[in-house]
Each structure stands twice: as C-alpha cells, then as structure tokens.
Design a protein around this motif. Structure first.
Motif, PDB file in Angstrom:
ATOM      1  N   THR A   1     -22.583 -74.301 -99.576  1.00 23.04           N
ATOM      2  CA  THR A   1     -22.869 -73.065 -98.841  1.00 23.04           C
ATOM      3  C   THR A   1     -23.179 -71.990 -99.734  1.00 23.04           C
ATOM      4  N   PRO A   2     -24.513 -71.420 -99.074  1.00 21.74           N
ATOM      5  CA  PRO A   2     -24.997 -70.453 -99.993  1.00 21.74           C
ATOM      6  C   PRO A   2     -24.057 -69.118 -99.863  1.00 21.74           C
ATOM      7  N   ASN A   3     -24.416 -68.332-100.782  1.00 20.09           N
ATOM      8  CA  ASN A   3     -23.707 -67.086-100.701  1.00 20.09           C
ATOM      9  C   ASN A   3     -24.442 -66.053 -99.863  1.00 20.09           C
ATOM     10  N   TYR A   4     -24.034 -64.859 -99.673  1.00 24.86           N
ATOM     11  CA  TYR A   4     -24.637 -63.888 -98.594  1.00 24.86           C
ATOM     12  C   TYR A   4     -26.205 -63.477 -99.185  1.00 24.86           C
ATOM     13  N   GLU A   5     -26.314 -63.441-100.379  1.00 22.95           N
ATOM     14  CA  GLU A   5     -27.746 -62.962-101.308  1.00 22.95           C
ATOM     15  C   GLU A   5     -28.512 -64.101-100.910  1.00 22.95           C
ATOM     16  N   GLU A   6     -27.899 -65.480-101.337  1.00 28.77           N
ATOM     17  CA  GLU A   6     -28.898 -66.467-101.301  1.00 28.77           C
ATOM     18  C   GLU A   6     -29.503 -66.795 -99.902  1.00 28.77           C
ATOM     19  N   TYR A   7     -28.411 -66.440 -99.049  1.00 30.45           N
ATOM     20  CA  TYR A   7     -29.066 -66.769 -97.791  1.00 30.45           C
ATOM     21  C   TYR A   7     -29.962 -65.907 -97.184  1.00 30.45           C
ATOM     22  N   MET A   8     -29.769 -64.658 -97.331  1.00 28.29           N
ATOM     23  CA  MET A   8     -30.583 -63.502 -97.196  1.00 28.29           C
ATOM     24  C   MET A   8     -32.110 -63.696 -97.711  1.00 28.29           C
ATOM     25  N   LYS A   9     -32.394 -64.161 -98.827  1.00 25.09           N
ATOM     26  CA  LYS A   9     -33.398 -64.561 -99.555  1.00 25.09           C
ATOM     27  C   LYS A   9     -34.182 -65.726 -98.640  1.00 25.09           C
TER      28      LYS A   9
ATOM     29  N   HIS B   1     -26.677 -76.427 -88.416  1.00 25.43           N
ATOM     30  CA  HIS B   1     -26.202 -77.507 -89.258  1.00 25.43           C
ATOM     31  C   HIS B   1     -26.063 -77.028 -90.662  1.00 25.43           C
ATOM     32  N   ILE B   2     -26.177 -75.724 -90.860  1.00 22.31           N
ATOM     33  CA  ILE B   2     -25.846 -75.010 -92.324  1.00 22.31           C
ATOM     34  C   ILE B   2     -25.077 -73.845 -91.797  1.00 22.31           C
ATOM     35  N   PRO B   3     -24.307 -73.373 -92.859  1.00 23.69           N
ATOM     36  CA  PRO B   3     -23.656 -72.242 -92.511  1.00 23.69           C
ATOM     37  C   PRO B   3     -24.633 -70.829 -91.855  1.00 23.69           C
ATOM     38  N   SER B   4     -24.194 -70.455 -91.123  1.00 28.45           N
ATOM     39  CA  SER B   4     -25.075 -69.208 -90.761  1.00 28.45           C
ATOM     40  C   SER B   4     -25.015 -68.071 -91.602  1.00 28.45           C
ATOM     41  N   ILE B   5     -25.801 -67.022 -91.549  1.00 29.78           N
ATOM     42  CA  ILE B   5     -25.742 -65.655 -92.256  1.00 29.78           C
ATOM     43  C   ILE B   5     -24.426 -65.088 -92.052  1.00 29.78           C
ATOM     44  N   ILE B   6     -23.944 -65.036 -90.761  1.00 32.97           N
ATOM     45  CA  ILE B   6     -22.897 -64.500 -90.343  1.00 32.97           C
ATOM     46  C   ILE B   6     -21.634 -65.155 -91.053  1.00 32.97           C
ATOM     47  N   GLU B   7     -21.482 -66.408 -91.184  1.00 33.64           N
ATOM     48  CA  GLU B   7     -20.475 -67.065 -91.796  1.00 33.64           C
ATOM     49  C   GLU B   7     -20.770 -66.834 -93.377  1.00 33.64           C
ATOM     50  N   CYS B   8     -21.866 -66.747 -94.086  1.00 33.37           N
ATOM     51  CA  CYS B   8     -22.014 -66.227 -95.361  1.00 33.37           C
ATOM     52  C   CYS B   8     -21.372 -65.045 -95.682  1.00 33.37           C
ATOM     53  N   TYR B   9     -21.793 -64.235 -94.798  1.00 35.80           N
ATOM     54  CA  TYR B   9     -21.408 -62.654 -94.856  1.00 35.80           C
ATOM     55  C   TYR B   9     -19.704 -62.446 -94.991  1.00 35.80           C
TER      56      TYR B   9
ATOM     57  N   LYS C   1     -17.608 -64.971 -95.484  1.00 35.24           N
ATOM     58  CA  LYS C   1     -16.979 -65.572 -96.702  1.00 35.24           C
ATOM     59  C   LYS C   1     -16.841 -64.527 -97.771  1.00 35.24           C
ATOM     60  N   LYS C   2     -18.106 -63.789 -98.055  1.00 34.12           N
ATOM     61  CA  LYS C   2     -18.174 -63.169 -99.108  1.00 34.12           C
ATOM     62  C   LYS C   2     -17.358 -61.851 -98.982  1.00 34.12           C
ATOM     63  N   TYR C   3     -17.236 -61.259 -97.916  1.00 30.07           N
ATOM     64  CA  TYR C   3     -16.603 -59.984 -97.711  1.00 30.07           C
ATOM     65  C   TYR C   3     -15.309 -60.104 -96.989  1.00 30.07           C
ATOM     66  N   GLY C   4     -14.855 -61.160 -96.647  1.00 30.13           N
ATOM     67  CA  GLY C   4     -13.753 -61.344 -96.145  1.00 30.13           C
ATOM     68  C   GLY C   4     -13.703 -60.541 -94.702  1.00 30.13           C
ATOM     69  N   ALA C   5     -14.771 -60.461 -94.045  1.00 30.66           N
ATOM     70  CA  ALA C   5     -14.989 -59.845 -92.732  1.00 30.66           C
ATOM     71  C   ALA C   5     -14.497 -60.610 -91.769  1.00 30.66           C
TER      72      ALA C   5
ATOM     73  N   LYS D   1     -15.396 -61.891 -87.607  1.00 28.14           N
ATOM     74  CA  LYS D   1     -16.573 -62.051 -87.090  1.00 28.14           C
ATOM     75  C   LYS D   1     -16.945 -60.742 -86.426  1.00 28.14           C
ATOM     76  N   GLU D   2     -16.160 -60.200 -85.530  1.00 28.54           N
ATOM     77  CA  GLU D   2     -16.491 -58.910 -85.087  1.00 28.54           C
ATOM     78  C   GLU D   2     -16.890 -57.924 -86.250  1.00 28.54           C
ATOM     79  N   GLU D   3     -16.282 -57.519 -87.265  1.00 25.75           N
ATOM     80  CA  GLU D   3     -16.642 -56.673 -88.110  1.00 25.75           C
ATOM     81  C   GLU D   3     -18.111 -57.029 -88.626  1.00 25.75           C
ATOM     82  N   THR D   4     -18.493 -58.216 -89.049  1.00 30.88           N
ATOM     83  CA  THR D   4     -19.807 -58.731 -89.337  1.00 30.88           C
ATOM     84  C   THR D   4     -20.660 -58.582 -88.289  1.00 30.88           C
ATOM     85  N   TYR D   5     -20.318 -58.766 -87.089  1.00 28.87           N
ATOM     86  CA  TYR D   5     -21.789 -58.422 -85.973  1.00 28.87           C
ATOM     87  C   TYR D   5     -21.963 -57.000 -85.919  1.00 28.87           C
ATOM     88  N   ILE D   6     -20.949 -56.156 -86.130  1.00 23.11           N
ATOM     89  CA  ILE D   6     -21.059 -54.874 -85.997  1.00 23.11           C
ATOM     90  C   ILE D   6     -21.852 -54.235 -87.198  1.00 23.11           C
ATOM     91  N   GLU D   7     -21.540 -54.854 -88.524  1.00 20.07           N
ATOM     92  CA  GLU D   7     -22.481 -54.776 -89.656  1.00 20.07           C
ATOM     93  C   GLU D   7     -24.007 -55.044 -89.548  1.00 20.07           C
TER      94      GLU D   7
END
Length: 183
Positions: free
Chosen positions: A74-82, A92-100, A102-106, A108-114
C-alpha cells in the motif's frame, strides 16, 4: 490524436489489469507504438513528445501499480500522488482516498472535502494560466490540455463515469450528440 491517446490509455489500462504477469514485453511494445502512428501521419515532429508522455504517464504508472499489487504494497500518499493519473482509477489497489485517509487519519468525508479543495485550486490555476496567456506555450496546445481536464472532471465528478458510463455520462452524451434542440 487526443482520441487515439485516450483509446490507447483505455486498452493499456484494461490490459495491465488483466495480464499483470506479462507486462514487461507489453511495456516495451507500447513504447515504440506512438512513433509509428505519428510517422505514418507525417507528424514526426511530435514523436518525441508523444512518446515521452506515453512512457511517463501511462505505461510506467501502470507498471508501478502492477508491482504494488503483486507485492501487496500500500503506497503512502506521496508515492500514490507521484504515480496517479485519476483518483480511484483502479479498484484492485488502494485508491488515493484510502492512502490519504491512512496517512492523515482522516475520515472519508474529510478526505473528499480536502480533495475538492485541491480540485478547486487546480481549476483556479488552470483558469489563471489561460487568462494570462503565456507566450512559451501555444494556445492551441493549452486548449487541448484544458479540454482533456474538462472531460476528466466531467467523467469523474460522481465516481468512475468512464468505466461505469451507463448513468450520468450516458445521459450527457445522449443530450449532447443525439437529442435535438429546439431553437
């Protein structure tokens, strides 16, 4: 040419999803395909740029996705964004939403807002660039990039409208190209 690139992208995406074990020879074949297409259309001046972008943005990112999947990584947020092209492009792989999340403890709603804030800021950047009309890049090139961004924004406003096009995307296409308009 943009239509061809999008078609190739779709075929590549599906192929990488289905045949993860045979990706290396396929990757090598794709890297030479764009050169042949443009040479046949007497547009060889564009070969370098098309080839470079296809390698960088498509084949390499799909290859990295497949490597992550095979390794169960599972890539971290920065790896996924690159590596990412579109949010949740692959189920089939974790989405950017899931990576974010996981990294920030946010949540799903907070992540979508961001991410909505990031999208809004990106549109502001795009609009500001077009208003000031930079001289380094011809406007016809910028218009194509803008149109691609518009299509992606429309397709992914409410989930994956490209893969699941029977809902709003089908209605939009029907209204745009099939239904007549009384003037």
């Amino acid at each position: 040419m943009l239509t061809k690139v999008i078609q190739i992208d779709s075929v590549i995406d599906d192929t990488f999803d289905a045949y993860a074990n045979e990706l290396v020879p396929f990757t090598d074949a794709i890297q030479s395909e764009m050169e042949e297409i443009l040479a046949n259309e007497c547009k060889s001046d564009r070969i370098y740029y098309a080839k470079y972008e296809m390698k960088k943005l498509q084949v390499r990112t799909f290859m990295r996705d497949a490597q992550w999947l095979d390794a169960g990584y599972t890539p971290n947020y920065e790896e996924y964004m690159k590596n990412a092209l579109v949010e949740q492009q692959r189920a089939h792989i974790p989405s950017i939403i899931e990576c974010y999340m996981k990294k920030y403890g946010a949540s799903k709603e907070e992540t979508y807002i961001e991410f909505q804030k990031e999208i809004t800021n990106a549109w502001k950047d795009i609009n500001n660039t077009l208003i000031f009309r930079p001289t380094e890049v011809p406007m016809f090139v910028l218009e194509r990039i803008l149109n691609c961004a518009r299509v992606m924004d429309t397709l992914y406003q409410e989930g994956d409208g490209y893969t699941n096009s029977r809902g709003n995307v089908k209605s939009m296409i029907n209204l745009l190209l099939v239904e007549s308009i009384d003037v």
